[in-house]
Each structure stands twice: as C-alpha cells, then as structure tokens.
Design an enzyme around this catalytic site. Sequence first.
Site, short mmCIF file in Angstrom:
data_model
loop_
_atom_site.label_atom_id
_atom_site.label_comp_id
_atom_site.label_asym_id
_atom_site.label_seq_id
_atom_site.Cartn_x
_atom_site.Cartn_y
_atom_site.Cartn_z
N SER A 124 5.04 1.68 -0.54
CA SER A 124 5.49 2.22 -1.82
C SER A 124 5.82 1.11 -2.79
CB SER A 124 6.77 3.04 -1.64
OG SER A 124 6.59 4.04 -0.72
N HIS A 145 -1.76 4.81 -1.45
CA HIS A 145 -0.38 5.28 -1.52
C HIS A 145 -0.32 6.80 -1.66
CE1 HIS A 145 3.71 5.38 -3.75
NE2 HIS A 145 3.90 5.37 -2.46
N GLU A 157 -2.54 6.99 -4.93
CA GLU A 157 -2.76 5.82 -5.78
C GLU A 157 -3.60 4.84 -4.96
OE1 GLU A 157 1.23 5.76 -8.58
OE2 GLU A 157 1.33 4.78 -6.64
N ASN A 195 5.93 5.37 -9.43
CA ASN A 195 7.30 4.91 -9.24
C ASN A 195 7.78 4.02 -10.38
OD1 ASN A 195 8.04 6.32 -6.99
ND2 ASN A 195 7.26 4.78 -5.57
P1 NAD Z 1 9.04 6.16 9.11
O1 NAD Z 1 10.25 5.36 9.43
O2 NAD Z 1 9.13 7.64 9.12
O3 NAD Z 1 7.88 5.75 10.14
C1 NAD Z 1 7.51 4.43 10.41
C2 NAD Z 1 6.87 4.36 11.80
O4 NAD Z 1 6.28 3.07 11.95
C3 NAD Z 1 7.85 4.53 12.94
O5 NAD Z 1 7.40 5.54 13.81
C4 NAD Z 1 7.85 3.16 13.64
O6 NAD Z 1 8.00 3.26 15.04
C5 NAD Z 1 6.48 2.64 13.27
N1 NAD Z 1 6.37 1.19 13.30
C6 NAD Z 1 7.26 0.28 12.81
N2 NAD Z 1 6.77 -0.96 12.97
C7 NAD Z 1 5.56 -0.84 13.57
C8 NAD Z 1 4.57 -1.77 13.97
N3 NAD Z 1 4.72 -3.07 13.79
N4 NAD Z 1 3.43 -1.28 14.52
C9 NAD Z 1 3.26 0.04 14.70
N5 NAD Z 1 4.18 0.96 14.35
C10 NAD Z 1 5.31 0.52 13.78
O7 NAD Z 1 8.49 5.61 7.73
P2 NAD Z 1 7.72 6.42 6.57
O8 NAD Z 1 8.72 7.11 5.70
O9 NAD Z 1 6.62 7.19 7.18
O10 NAD Z 1 7.15 5.20 5.70
C11 NAD Z 1 6.07 4.43 6.15
C12 NAD Z 1 5.46 3.66 5.00
O11 NAD Z 1 5.05 4.57 3.98
C13 NAD Z 1 6.39 2.68 4.31
O12 NAD Z 1 5.64 1.56 3.91
C14 NAD Z 1 6.89 3.45 3.10
O13 NAD Z 1 7.26 2.61 2.03
C15 NAD Z 1 5.66 4.25 2.75
N6 NAD Z 1 5.90 5.50 2.00
C16 NAD Z 1 6.94 6.32 2.34
C17 NAD Z 1 7.12 7.50 1.64
C18 NAD Z 1 8.24 8.45 2.00
O14 NAD Z 1 8.61 9.28 1.17
N7 NAD Z 1 8.78 8.38 3.21
C19 NAD Z 1 6.23 7.86 0.60
C20 NAD Z 1 5.16 7.02 0.31
C21 NAD Z 1 5.01 5.83 1.01
#
Ligand code: NAD
Length: 508
Positions: A124, A145, A157, A195
């Site tokens: 993000s 994204h 995006e 954002n």
């Molecule tokens: P989350 O915490 O729900 O999930 C992350 C997962 O990644 C976890 O299951 C963790 O075990 C795994 N993980 C961590 N390090 C790892 C590695 N080295 N190798 C493999 N797996 C690994 O996070 P999320 O909310 O799904 O966000 C994930 C990404 O998406 C981030 O970069 C975030 O900025 C982006 N994002 C989030 C949102 C949102 O609203 N949550 C929206 C758009 C983008």
Amino acid sequence: MSTALSKTASIGIIGAGTMGAGIVAVALRAGHAVYLHDTRQQALTQGAESVTASLDRWVKRGHLTARQRDECLARLTLAAELSELSACALVVEAIIENLEIKQQLFSALEAVVGEHTILASNTSSISITAIAATLQRPQRMVGMHFFNPATVLPLVEVVKGEATCATVVAQVSELATQWGKCPVECKSTPGFIVNRVARPFYAEALLGLEDQVAPAAVIDAALRDAGGFRMGPLELMDLIGHDTNFAVTRSIYDAFFQDPRYRPSLTQKALVDAGWLGRKTGRGFYRYDPGSTPDAITYEAACPQPKLVQQFGDFPGAQTVRHVAEEHGCHIERHNGDGYLMVDGVQLRPCLGLTALALATAQELDQVVLFDASTHLEAASLVVLSGADTCRRASLDSVVGFFQALGKQVVIIDDVAGMLVTRTLCMLANEAAQAVSQGIATAQAVDLAMLKGVNYPVGPLAWADAFGNHNVVTVLDNLARACPDGRYRANALLRRKALTNTPWNHAE
Ligand code: NAD
C-alpha cells in the site's frame, strides 16, 4: 518480455492473510491454477478457509455453481515451500508491510522462478522502485495494489516503478481486466493514486473538527448528506481504524519530505495515543459500545418560505439551484449581477473560500449568508449554511426557509473560510491535479481510481470541471490567504486549466 498471461498461466500468491486470501479467490474464479505460500502453516490453513468462504459467498449469490467452486478449490495448492512457485507466470506478494522483508522475499523468489515470471507487490505504501532495487531483473517488478476486500472492490492500481518494463504494466493491466477488475496505471509515488488523492478527505474534516467549525456528527453529515459521499470522513476513519489511517498519513507526509499539504493531525494522534482506534475498540470519534446512541444532529427548525428570491448573475451550481427551486414551485427572478441570490433581502452566496464576514465587510452589507458545495444538490438531503457575525437570526431564518422549501434539511456551521464540503472538494481536485501534472497518472485514471477504489460520488477532476476550475483556484487562493503555510497552494496545471477554460479529460 514474457508471453500474455492467459487463463492457463499459474499464479503464485505469497502471504495468506487478509489480502492474499482475497486475491487467491479472485485468481481461482478467473480460472487459474494458484499456488499460495506463507511461512506459517496456520496462516495457510486459515487462508484456505477464507478462500473457501469467499467462493461459498459467490455460490450463494449465484455468481458460481457449486461445481465451479469445487473446480476452483481443486486448482489451489497450499505451498509450504517457496520453490513450489517455480512454474508461476506471475507471483503477487501480500506479506507484511516492510521493505527489507519484501526485498529478501523477492530475492529468494528470483532464485526460484523463471526469468520471465512477473513479480508483483500488493504493497500500500512502499515504493515499487525501492522493492525492485535489489532484484537482478527489476524490470519485471510491478505494483498490483488491490483494495480490501479484494473479492469485492474492483480497483487495482497497476504501479510502475522506475525500472518497470512497460510491457509488464500492460500485461498486468490486461490480466486484471480478465479477472473482472478495473485496473488504473500509475507511477510509483507515495500513496499511489487513491491513498494520496484521498488525504484531504480526512485532513479537512480533522481541521474542521480542531477549529470547532461543527461537531463531529455535523461534519460527517455535511460530507455525506450534502456532499454526496457514501460515508462522512470521521465515521470512515472510525471504520478504517485510526492506527491504520494515521500510519498512512504519516508515511505519505514523510515520503513527501514533510510537505504541509499532507501534515498529520494532532487530534487523530490523540485518539491513537488513547487507544480509541474506532469501531474495533468501541470508541473513536463516536462510541460504539453496547447501549451507546448515535450523536444527535441539531437541524434547523422549520422556518417560513421566503416571499422573494432573486438571482443576480451566475455562480457555480446556479442552474441546479434554479432547477430544484422550480421543481418545488419556487420562482426565482433573474437580474444582472456578480453571482448571488437575494432571499427576502438577504445576500446568499456559494462558498468560494472567503468567510461570510469578509464578504459582508467588503460590501458594507451586514446580511450575508453562504451555502456549502454539493456534488449533487438534487439528491442531497442536507444544505450547509454559515452566516456572517453581523447577520441577524431573522436573516438566517429566511435562507433556512428557502432551502427547506426545496425539501432540504439545514445545518448552520461556524463562519470559516471554505466551509466544509467546498474546501474538501477543492483540495481533492487540487491533489488530483497535482498527481496528473506530475505524470503519476492521467486525469481519467485518477478520477476512475477515486470512483472505483473509494466509491466517490464523482471524480475530483470531473467535479472541478462542473464547479469551474477557475472557482476551484479562487477557493484555494482564498484558503491560502487564510492559512498561508503552503497547504492550500494551487497546482500550476489546475491554474492553466482555469485560465484557458479547458476541461480535464476525466472518466465519466
Ligand atoms: P496480513 O497480516 O493479514 O497477512 C500477511 C501474511 O503474510 C501473514 O499470513 C504472514 O504470515 C505472511 N508473511 C509475513 N512474512 C512473510 C514472508 N516473509 N513470507 C511469506 N509469508 C509471510 O496482511 P494484509 O493486510 O493481508 O496485508 C498484506 C499486504 O497487502 C501489505 O503489504 C499491505 O500493505 C497490503 N495491503 C493491505 C490492505 C488491507 O486493507 N489490509 C489493502 C491493500 C494492500
């Protein structure tokens, strides 16, 4: 570079959390074989459950048959080892938001996948250029994204880093379209499009609250019921969570080297410090604990309909006001002038960034009232007014009676520069203009991103065209005089559009 990403291409998703699981469901539904990897076995199990739940929801809604759901699930492989992703044509990373960890992951991935595999990050806030910097082939790295929930929100995006190959961007955009998504292409910049452009939606409301322009519930009602946004900014921050929203604001502010345009709010910091993170903790701007009641809004009591309404010259939204008035059997006499209404002798002007008192003083005319902008006055249930300190209560009542006769509820806020909706819409347009003028994305892409990513009632640039780009500049210049810290400086391309009376080529 690589061949087109067809339905037969295998897709890898890394990170089985909120976003990863959503993206897996979308890719399975589009017909791909999907390899989901996470370092934690428990996350893989939970991710698979979440994927199944999404597919089940689609079956319930008639988007998939039970057989198609089973076929989708048969195409999902839970990969405990990264090496299982070796045959994937595209790998989308959705792990923890940390640059070093993402770089390490992509380096390890590069050793596993083929040289034509496209590598995408769902980050993000981290620069795609920075993530790609440690890769051997940075030209294959792209931002993809998605918005949360990825199974529902259409926007993707597609983010181009400095090294990203144009073909990779085109292929990923095409794939997103095949997945039923709405891709918009942009350059890697803090906050990408949504954002970044959305920052003023939150910031102007926070400033309004700090300046005691109106109570929280009135600020939300102004943007929602007058402005036409689906949710008010304060209630939306309560839903997103102040920790998340504040972190995004801070990261964008720092990424832009403390540009005052993006300055975070002390009011929001206080909520974070208190642990009042919004709905998830039961308290934010509002209370959500059992038994709590929503904050009441004091609407203006019924006032008599005015006897005489006259229009002097043109002003932004004048045609709509006349149209709504006519529909309600309210006749408006037309005269020449510099753009205002007279309601039983009270001057009623659209907000153009000066206070009612400043206008009253300049004209040596005490009875001046302002009305705030709306994206769709016909549909709005609320009109927001402010009166000069010199304005009598009876004068305010005449204007209140006028809008009530048009079927609107009315709230009166403090007399501040830019009111609430006007300054928010002008700042959204200014930020959108800035992104376009810096070549981050086209005007069409920016408007589309705001329509599809955050459900805005209208693209910020389409609104600027309707309001008049010269009026947007006037509002911003007036705000900049009231608050000369650089926050409200008008974008140069916006000024050119205003001077040449040229519209933006925005999305419909
Ligand atoms: P989350 O915490 O729900 O999930 C992350 C997962 O990644 C976890 O299951 C963790 O075990 C795994 N993980 C961590 N390090 C790892 C590695 N080295 N190798 C493999 N797996 C690994 O996070 P999320 O909310 O799904 O966000 C994930 C990404 O998406 C981030 O970069 C975030 O900025 C982006 N994002 C989030 C949102 C949102 O609203 N949550 C929206 C758009 C983008």
